[in-house]
Write an enzyme that holds these catalytic residues in place. Structure first.
Site, PDB file in Angstrom:
ATOM      1  N   GLU A  42       5.347  36.294  69.512  1.00 42.57           N
ATOM      2  CA  GLU A  42       4.823  35.007  69.046  1.00 42.57           C
ATOM      3  C   GLU A  42       3.315  35.029  68.812  1.00 42.57           C
ATOM      4  OE1 GLU A  42       6.082  31.932  71.767  1.00 42.57           O
ATOM      5  OE2 GLU A  42       8.188  32.184  71.245  1.00 42.57           O
ATOM      6  N   GLU A  61      14.693  35.340  71.565  1.00 35.08           N
ATOM      7  CA  GLU A  61      14.601  34.300  72.603  1.00 35.08           C
ATOM      8  C   GLU A  61      15.301  33.056  72.079  1.00 35.08           C
ATOM      9  OE1 GLU A  61      10.757  33.105  74.220  1.00 35.08           O
ATOM     10  OE2 GLU A  61      10.049  35.183  74.168  1.00 35.08           O
TER      11      GLU A  61
END
Ligand code: BGP
Length: 465
Positions: free
Chosen positions: A167, A366
């Protein structure tokens, strides 16, 4: 009854990160990163003042943890190497204690039939580099490439799935726009430079990897599909497209296509905020794209055209100068985290990657649900009955299955997370694990109902309902 059977050799497992699980111990030789520093300075910013030294003690208990992974059906598992553990000052010598730990942890996973996926950077800038500007400073890019090469040399014989960042938009948002990571700046020019340097570092690490390693290397992006309030309103559609450019395509396009999206470039030029770079940097980004994409999906983004376009601070431009966030009535929420739950988003992302990004191999890296106060679901046998988590997983898997049926090149599903862990400033507020960690009982681990469900899911390579 429908059979949701997934492709052969599908990756089932979970994700976590070094800084959120390992903990810190006397004699472990770890250097400070921004979390250690920030917690020392402002402990009140962290839920119940629990800091990064007190995470789930995986550093000492990794053997038990790998056994629990096996018990919950993992055939693969992602964590990250902590840069500040492996190379305490960021650029110098390797810490022998860290080397021994990561070697033993990786070997233990392999011994138990768990494919290690390893990420290199999960929000954890070593403090000596942050003192010189962190990702704002070009020297950090060089330091990172050195660190990445060191990891490939030390562990590349056994780790065959590498990721350059988790991220990368989050350090941009948290550190330079919205005040939830150190250094807590609000500065769009810096935000853009940080994002560029992260993307460049990723490309240069990929280049180094491809020179002499034989596995795969990718990046993990949190993709937040941007839905306009009204698909028939061109102003809403335009606003949603700009939000998508800022938060998704800013990393997705350079990572896969090797170039920045035109609409984002136009905005950055108009703002006169083109980051410092050389022609060679752009060429590196062009040439060294990823082999595999990790997709983190938690929530969508709902967007509308600005109610009041003049509502902006000329001294402090922000992405929100171009759109408003839309609070859609009736949306399904995870009230603890304050995030919308929209299962079809996972399908939309997969179809977007299939149609607009060459159907590159990808996986869900995720997805998960953080819940506060899970103790109230403990049954007489001491097990947390987290049926809501089981439903959450199934609801997403149905859409993922549909996308795969329609040709999406998705190789696996990793839940966030294996065992309850430390979530940055939220610390241990919201629990995401298949396995509970009781902080009051020396971090005792207990498999939740969802952990047994996950084992069955992985063993059957899907589920029926
Ligand atoms: C992702 C991060 C993870 C993890 C997760 C849960 O964005 O990659 O590190 O923290 O979100 O979110 P949070 O901890 O903010 O509840």
């Amino acid at each position: 009854m429908t059979d949701y059977l997934f492709p052969k050799n599908f990756f089932w497992g979970t994700a976590s990160s070094g800084p959120q699980t390992e903990g810190r111990f006397d004699g472990d030789g770890k250097g400070d990163n921004i979390w250690d520093f920030w917690y020392e300075k402002e402990p009140q910013r962290f839920f119940n003042q629990v800091g990064p030294d007190k995470t789930s003690y995986n550093y000492k208990r990794f053997k038990e943890d790998v056994a629990l992974m096996k018990a919950t059906g993992h055939n693969s598992f992602r964590t990250s190497i902590q840069w500040s553990r492996l190379i305490p000052d960021g650029t110098g010598e390797v810490n022998p204690e860290a080397l021994a730990f990561y070697n033993a942890y990786i070997d233990e996973q392999i011994k138990n039939g768990i494919e290690p996926f390893m990420n290199l950077y999960h929000f954890d800038m070593p403090m000596p580099l942050q003192e010189k500007g962190g990702w704002l400073n070009r020297e950090t890019v060089e330091g990172y490439v050195h660190y990445a090469k060191t990891c490939f040399e030390l562990f590349g014989d056994r780790v065959k799935y590498w990721f350059t960042h988790n991220e990368p938009i989050v350090p941009v948002e948290g550190g330079y726009l919205y005040d939830f990571h150190y250094p807590n700046e609000k500065n769009l020019r810096h935000a853009i430079q940080v994002g560029f340097n992260e993307a460049l570092a990723s490309a240069l690490a990929i280049q180094a990897y491809h020179e002499d390693q034989d596995g795969q290397i990718g990046i993990i992006l949190n993709l937040t599909p941007s839905y306009p309030r009204d698909e028939n309103n061109p102003e809403d559609v335009k606003a949603a497209k700009i939000a998508d450019a800022f938060f998704n395509r800013s990393f997705l396009d350079p990572a896969i296509k090797g170039e920045y999206p035109e609409d984002l470039v136009a905005i950055v030029k108009e703002l006169d905020m083109v980051p410092e770079h050389t022609a060679a940097d752009l060429e590196a980004i062009k040439q060294h794209t990823i082999d595999i994409l990790g997709v983190n999906y938690y929530q969508p983004r709902r967007i509308k055209a600005k109610d009041n376009p003049a509502d902006k601070n000329p001294d402090c431009p922000m992405p929100e100068d171009y759109f408003d966030n839309y609070d859609m009535p009736g949306k399904k929420m995870n009230p603890y985290r304050g995030w919308e739950i929209y299962e079809k988003g996972i399908y939309d992302i997969m179809i977007n990657v299939r149609d607009n990004y060459g159907n590159i191999p990808c996986f869900i890296s995720e997805n998960g649900m953080g819940v506060e106060g899970e103790e109230r679901y403990i049954n007489a046998d001491g097990q947390i009955e987290d049926d809501y988590r089981i439903d959450f997983i199934k609801d997403h898997l149905r859409y993922l299955h549909q996308a795969i049926q329609e040709g999406a090149n998705c190789l696996g599903y990793h839940l966030w997370t294996c065992m309850d862990n430390w979530s940055w400033t939220n610390a241990y507020k919201n629990r995401y694990g298949l396995i509970a960690v009781d902080l009051d009982k020396e971090a005792k681990r207990t498999i939740k109902k969802s952990g047994y469900f996950f084992k069955e899911l992985a063993d059957q390579n899907g589920f029926k309902d």
